[in-house]
Design a protein around this motif. Structure first.
Motif, PDB file in Angstrom:
ATOM      1  N   LEU A   7       0.806  -1.225   0.000  1.00 59.04           N
ATOM      2  CA  LEU A   7       0.000   0.000   0.000  1.00 59.04           C
ATOM      3  C   LEU A   7       0.837   1.272   0.000  1.00 59.04           C
ATOM      4  N   ALA A   8       1.990   1.255   0.652  1.00 61.94           N
ATOM      5  CA  ALA A   8       2.845   2.442   0.701  1.00 61.94           C
ATOM      6  C   ALA A   8       3.741   2.531  -0.530  1.00 61.94           C
ATOM      7  N   GLN A   9       3.930   1.406  -1.213  1.00 59.83           N
ATOM      8  CA  GLN A   9       4.815   1.340  -2.376  1.00 59.83           C
ATOM      9  C   GLN A   9       6.255   1.705  -2.000  1.00 59.83           C
ATOM     10  N   GLN A  10       6.615   1.452  -0.743  1.00 56.45           N
ATOM     11  CA  GLN A  10       7.980   1.615  -0.221  1.00 56.45           C
ATOM     12  C   GLN A  10       8.281   0.365   0.595  1.00 56.45           C
ATOM     13  N   PRO A  11       9.371  -0.334   0.313  1.00 55.65           N
ATOM     14  CA  PRO A  11       9.618  -1.621   0.969  1.00 55.65           C
ATOM     15  C   PRO A  11       9.567  -1.595   2.498  1.00 55.65           C
TER      16      PRO A  11
END
Length: 195
Positions: A7-11
């Motif tokens: 959902l955040a598109q950040q690992p």
């Protein structure tokens, strides 16, 4: 086993959402009037600024309100409205402490059915009807929380194969589909309003 959330598109932020039900709840709370990725990266930013690798409802609820607001206001801000969102996050955490001993999974653990789960989610501070249904769909679709009737309780957000909300995002391709759906809904709403 934890789900793999995107959902955040950040690992790092997605890893926190995947292992922390509180982070997922806080992300959902922040998901208004900002891009979804910004909202769902908020829990990771908060945890990092608190010097933690996870969030704790009791610790957040007990945090000095002015200091907590400053944590969210620090650049880059956690939300477009960091001061009011800091209050909302602390209010949510206090509710979890008071009602569920600070344990978010108690909201859905042993819940008899989807209708009861929806009622519990709607009772959360900052969660209205739509946010509660989206989060219920997210629990069912990605966290494997599936009490009887969960899809019906989630309404359209629970439909299999839909691309309506955060519940349906599993990567960049599904994110693009959800964005396209939201744009279409906005166009349809504008068309209804114009004479």
């Amino acid at each position: 086993m934890s789900p793999t959330i995107h959902l955040a598109q950040q690992p790092e932020a997605d890893a926190l959402l995947s292992r922390s039900p509180l982070a997922a709840l806080v992300g959902m709370l922040l998901d208004q009037q900002v891009p979804m990725e910004w909202a769902f990266s908020g829990p990771y930013t908060i945890a990092s600024r608190m010097g933690r690798d996870d969030l704790d409802a009791g610790e957040i609820a007990a945090y000095d309100p002015d200091a907590f607001a400053e944590l969210l206001k620090e650049k880059p801000a956690v939300h477009r409205y960091p001061g009011s969102m800091a209050k909302r996050v602390q209010t949510l955490c206090q509710y979890l402490v008071d009602t569920y001993d600070g344990e978010p999974t108690a909201i859905w653990r042993d819940v008899p059915d989807g209708a009861e789960l929806l009622a519990r989610l709607k009772a959360l501070p900052g969660f209205g009807e739509q946010k509660a249904r989206i989060f219920l769909a997210l629990l069912g679709k990605q966290f494997d929380v599936r009490p009887a009737g969960w899809r019906e309780a989630a309404g359209a957000y629970g439909e299999e194969g839909s691309y309506r909300s955060a519940a349906d995002i599993t990567g960049p391709e599904s994110l693009a589909k959800v964005r396209a759906h939201k744009q279409e809904m906005k166009r349809a709403a504008r068309a209804k309003q114009s004479p």
